[in-house]
Design a protein around this motif. Structure first.
Motif, mmCIF file in Angstrom:
data_model
loop_
_atom_site.group_PDB
_atom_site.id
_atom_site.type_symbol
_atom_site.label_atom_id
_atom_site.label_comp_id
_atom_site.label_asym_id
_atom_site.label_seq_id
_atom_site.Cartn_x
_atom_site.Cartn_y
_atom_site.Cartn_z
ATOM 1 N N ASP A 287 0.839 -1.209 0.000
ATOM 2 C CA ASP A 287 0.000 0.000 0.000
ATOM 3 C C ASP A 287 0.871 1.254 0.000
ATOM 4 O O ASP A 287 0.572 2.230 -0.702
ATOM 5 C CB ASP A 287 -0.924 0.008 1.218
ATOM 6 C CG ASP A 287 -2.086 -0.961 1.081
ATOM 7 O OD1 ASP A 287 -2.356 -1.415 -0.055
ATOM 8 O OD2 ASP A 287 -2.719 -1.265 2.110
ATOM 9 N N PHE A 288 1.938 1.245 0.808
ATOM 10 C CA PHE A 288 2.855 2.389 0.828
ATOM 11 C C PHE A 288 3.479 2.610 -0.550
ATOM 12 O O PHE A 288 3.538 3.740 -1.048
ATOM 13 C CB PHE A 288 3.954 2.171 1.869
ATOM 14 C CG PHE A 288 5.157 3.043 1.648
ATOM 15 C CD1 PHE A 288 5.134 4.389 2.010
ATOM 16 C CD2 PHE A 288 6.303 2.526 1.057
ATOM 17 C CE1 PHE A 288 6.240 5.199 1.783
ATOM 18 C CE2 PHE A 288 7.413 3.330 0.824
ATOM 19 C CZ PHE A 288 7.384 4.669 1.191
ATOM 20 N N LEU A 289 3.962 1.546 -1.187
ATOM 21 C CA LEU A 289 4.598 1.675 -2.502
ATOM 22 C C LEU A 289 3.620 2.247 -3.529
ATOM 23 O O LEU A 289 3.991 3.106 -4.338
ATOM 24 C CB LEU A 289 5.123 0.316 -2.966
ATOM 25 C CG LEU A 289 6.261 -0.303 -2.141
ATOM 26 C CD1 LEU A 289 6.574 -1.710 -2.647
ATOM 27 C CD2 LEU A 289 7.511 0.569 -2.191
ATOM 28 N N CYS A 290 2.389 1.773 -3.484
ATOM 29 C CA CYS A 290 1.397 2.268 -4.445
ATOM 30 C C CYS A 290 1.032 3.720 -4.184
ATOM 31 O O CYS A 290 0.772 4.487 -5.128
ATOM 32 C CB CYS A 290 0.143 1.391 -4.381
ATOM 33 S SG CYS A 290 0.366 -0.287 -5.003
ATOM 34 N N ASP A 291 1.012 4.112 -2.936
ATOM 35 C CA ASP A 291 0.630 5.479 -2.586
ATOM 36 C C ASP A 291 1.757 6.474 -2.825
ATOM 37 O O ASP A 291 1.514 7.605 -3.262
ATOM 38 C CB ASP A 291 0.192 5.529 -1.124
ATOM 39 C CG ASP A 291 -0.231 6.931 -0.696
ATOM 40 O OD1 ASP A 291 -1.228 7.430 -1.252
ATOM 41 O OD2 ASP A 291 0.444 7.522 0.164
ATOM 42 N N ALA A 292 2.990 6.075 -2.545
ATOM 43 C CA ALA A 292 4.119 7.010 -2.580
ATOM 44 C C ALA A 292 4.743 7.159 -3.956
ATOM 45 O O ALA A 292 5.439 8.152 -4.205
ATOM 46 C CB ALA A 292 5.188 6.567 -1.576
ATOM 47 N N HIS A 293 4.486 6.214 -4.844
ATOM 48 C CA HIS A 293 5.230 6.150 -6.097
ATOM 49 C C HIS A 293 4.302 6.273 -7.313
ATOM 50 O O HIS A 293 3.081 6.214 -7.176
ATOM 51 C CB HIS A 293 6.011 4.840 -6.148
ATOM 52 C CG HIS A 293 7.073 4.743 -5.097
ATOM 53 N ND1 HIS A 293 7.564 3.538 -4.651
ATOM 54 C CD2 HIS A 293 7.743 5.695 -4.397
ATOM 55 C CE1 HIS A 293 8.488 3.750 -3.724
ATOM 56 N NE2 HIS A 293 8.602 5.056 -3.558
ATOM 57 N N PRO A 294 4.876 6.444 -8.504
ATOM 58 C CA PRO A 294 4.056 6.576 -9.716
ATOM 59 C C PRO A 294 3.405 5.249 -10.115
ATOM 60 O O PRO A 294 3.915 4.503 -10.958
ATOM 61 C CB PRO A 294 5.053 7.075 -10.765
ATOM 62 C CG PRO A 294 6.396 6.666 -10.274
ATOM 63 C CD PRO A 294 6.305 6.706 -8.776
ATOM 64 N N VAL A 295 2.284 4.961 -9.505
ATOM 65 C CA VAL A 295 1.524 3.743 -9.750
ATOM 66 C C VAL A 295 0.098 4.165 -10.077
ATOM 67 O O VAL A 295 -0.619 4.667 -9.215
ATOM 68 C CB VAL A 295 1.549 2.815 -8.512
ATOM 69 C CG1 VAL A 295 0.612 1.626 -8.704
ATOM 70 C CG2 VAL A 295 2.954 2.349 -8.213
ATOM 71 N N GLY A 296 -0.310 3.990 -11.332
ATOM 72 C CA GLY A 296 -1.666 4.383 -11.687
ATOM 73 C C GLY A 296 -1.798 4.735 -13.153
ATOM 74 O O GLY A 296 -1.046 4.245 -14.011
ATOM 75 N N SER A 297 -2.746 5.601 -13.454
ATOM 76 C CA SER A 297 -2.939 6.074 -14.828
ATOM 77 C C SER A 297 -1.724 6.885 -15.264
ATOM 78 O O SER A 297 -0.903 7.316 -14.432
ATOM 79 C CB SER A 297 -4.188 6.943 -14.898
ATOM 80 O OG SER A 297 -3.986 8.149 -14.157
ATOM 81 N N SER A 298 -1.613 7.124 -16.556
ATOM 82 C CA SER A 298 -0.461 7.884 -17.048
ATOM 83 C C SER A 298 -0.428 9.279 -16.435
ATOM 84 O O SER A 298 0.642 9.783 -16.053
ATOM 85 C CB SER A 298 -0.484 7.958 -18.578
ATOM 86 O OG SER A 298 -1.685 8.554 -19.045
ATOM 87 N N GLY A 299 -1.599 9.914 -16.316
ATOM 88 C CA GLY A 299 -1.637 11.237 -15.709
ATOM 89 C C GLY A 299 -1.200 11.216 -14.260
ATOM 90 O O GLY A 299 -0.472 12.105 -13.804
ATOM 91 N N HIS A 300 -1.641 10.205 -13.527
ATOM 92 C CA HIS A 300 -1.242 10.082 -12.123
ATOM 93 C C HIS A 300 0.263 9.872 -12.009
ATOM 94 O O HIS A 300 0.919 10.458 -11.133
ATOM 95 C CB HIS A 300 -1.991 8.927 -11.474
ATOM 96 C CG HIS A 300 -1.637 8.705 -10.035
ATOM 97 N ND1 HIS A 300 -2.173 9.449 -9.015
ATOM 98 C CD2 HIS A 300 -0.783 7.822 -9.451
ATOM 99 C CE1 HIS A 300 -1.671 9.050 -7.859
ATOM 100 N NE2 HIS A 300 -0.828 8.065 -8.097
ATOM 101 N N CYS A 301 0.829 9.030 -12.878
ATOM 102 C CA CYS A 301 2.271 8.782 -12.849
ATOM 103 C C CYS A 301 3.059 10.061 -13.131
ATOM 104 O O CYS A 301 4.072 10.344 -12.472
ATOM 105 C CB CYS A 301 2.647 7.701 -13.863
ATOM 106 S SG CYS A 301 2.092 6.032 -13.415
ATOM 107 N N VAL A 302 2.598 10.838 -14.097
ATOM 108 C CA VAL A 302 3.258 12.107 -14.398
ATOM 109 C C VAL A 302 3.228 13.028 -13.186
ATOM 110 O O VAL A 302 4.242 13.637 -12.807
ATOM 111 C CB VAL A 302 2.611 12.786 -15.625
ATOM 112 C CG1 VAL A 302 3.153 14.205 -15.806
ATOM 113 C CG2 VAL A 302 2.857 11.966 -16.882
ATOM 114 N N GLU A 303 2.070 13.131 -12.564
ATOM 115 C CA GLU A 303 1.937 14.006 -11.399
ATOM 116 C C GLU A 303 2.814 13.534 -10.243
ATOM 117 O O GLU A 303 3.441 14.344 -9.548
ATOM 118 C CB GLU A 303 0.477 14.075 -10.948
ATOM 119 C CG GLU A 303 -0.451 14.761 -11.932
ATOM 120 C CD GLU A 303 -0.072 16.226 -12.159
ATOM 121 O OE1 GLU A 303 0.467 16.854 -11.227
ATOM 122 O OE2 GLU A 303 -0.315 16.726 -13.270
#
Length: 359
Positions: A287-303
């Motif tokens: 859960d920490f890795l997914c929350d803290a790092h670029p894990v998600g849609s392309s826009g989320h990863c960019v942000e």
């Protein structure tokens, strides 16, 4: 902004080590095609967390398969290696690749590796500084000699002689201090968040401001004639990088896949002296890795990448891309990150921009 891939050679259940190693080389080639700047290969011994026991060897194979991308080790474990032997291997890869190799080294841990390779617990507990100084001398001089506690030998020529500066994995204030005193770049792990990265970078800057820096005529275990101002280091940090159609879908994918690797993988860290082994709450860690790092849609990863760069000042990240544990998904992840994320990040954070917190 420089972005690479970080390849653990993760031993997910049901995958044979030889297959994983071949796929790791294929992933480096895919990363080159996708436009990544570099690829970093991890090294582990006697465990399924990572099944590559020689990052230098696999880096050499990957360099032979590619023509542009830089390849580094993240990291070669210095506590179980002779520093001059490692320097010679790094020099070979530097020369035959046209300067595309980066050597990353780390202290390692108090694991059974120290028993198997005969270096002993003392090399881990108090020998890292001497090992690091000898490595730097071997990578920065025409000849090398040693007269320390762990290494003692007559002067010999370095063949081939090179000028390389290793990157040092830092997970403790003590190792940050060693790197800063020598002016060596840090490699920060994916187990910490942005705020902890900021604290380590601040400690590095404060130490480097009053430290002597590293110079090629430093003898292992010896002193330096005067202060040296090294070139500004380019620190690099590892983060999980995983992209998909929606953030919820990608997070669910990793929550399902990563514990199957992390649970038996982290159990493979066996202390050489019977001390208590650190344990993690695996679901909470994922859960920490997914929350803290670029894990998600392309826009989320960019942000997320942009936020990390802005908060920490770091301008060099490596993305751990194997989180799903599936060869086809890893290659798809690399391609999508290259097509959907890298161009937008580089547009926001051009490489010419100064990295205020990392030097």
């Amino acid at each position: 902004m420089r972005i690479g891939v970080f390849l653990v050679a993760a031993g997910f259940p049901g995958r044979r080590p030889g297959e994983v190693l071949r796929d790791t080389v294929e992933a480096v080639a895919a990363a080159e095609d996708a436009g990544f700047d570099d690829a970093w290969i991890a090294e582990h011994h006697f465990m399924s967390y990572g099944v590559c026991p020689s990052a230098v060897t696999l880096a050499g194979v990957a360099l032979g398969r590619t023509s542009r991308i830089r390849v580094g080790t993240a990291v070669s474990v210095l506590s179980t290696r002779h520093p001059v032997d490692l320097a010679e291997q790094a020099a070979v890869l530097d020369q035959v690749s046209g300067g595309r190799f980066t050597l990353g080294v780390g202290r390692g841990g108090p694991w059974v590796d120290l028993e198997v390779f005969g270096t002993g617990l003392a090399r881990f507990e108090r020998g890292f500084a001497e090992s690091l100084d000898l490595l730097c001398a071997a990578l920065g001089r025409e000849t090398v000699t040693a007269d320390g506690e762990f290494f003692r030998f007559r002067e010999v020529p370095m063949v081939p002689a090179v000028r390389l500066r290793p990157v040092v994995a830092c997970t403790s204030p003590e190792t940050v201090t060693l790197a800063a005193e020598r002016g060596l770049p840090m490699l920060l792990g994916m187990h910490i968040g942005d705020e902890e990265k900021v604290a380590m970078l601040r400690h590095y800057r404060q130490t480097a401001a009053g430290g002597p820096g590293w110079r090629a005529d430093r003898e292992p275990g010896g002193s330096v004639a005067g202060p040296v101002v090294p070139p500004p280091p380019e620190h690099v940090a590892a983060v999980v990088g995983h992209v998909g159609d929606s953030t919820a879908q990608v997070v669910e994918e990793l929550r399902e896949a990563m514990p199957r690797w992390l649970e038996p993988g982290l159990a493979g860290y066996v202390p050489v002296d019977g001390r208590a082994r650190p344990r993690r709450d695996i679901p909470a860690y994922v859960d920490f890795l997914c929350d803290a790092h670029p894990v998600g849609s392309s826009g989320h990863c960019v942000e997320r990448i942009t936020r990390t760069a802005e908060v920490t000042g770091l301008r060099h990240l490596m993305l751990m891309v194997e989180g799903a544990g599936d060869r086809a998904r890893t290659l798809e992840n690399i391609r999508r990150l290259g097509a959907e994320v890298l161009p937008r990040v580089r547009d926001r954070l051009p490489s010419s921009r100064r990295a205020p917190a990392s030097g």
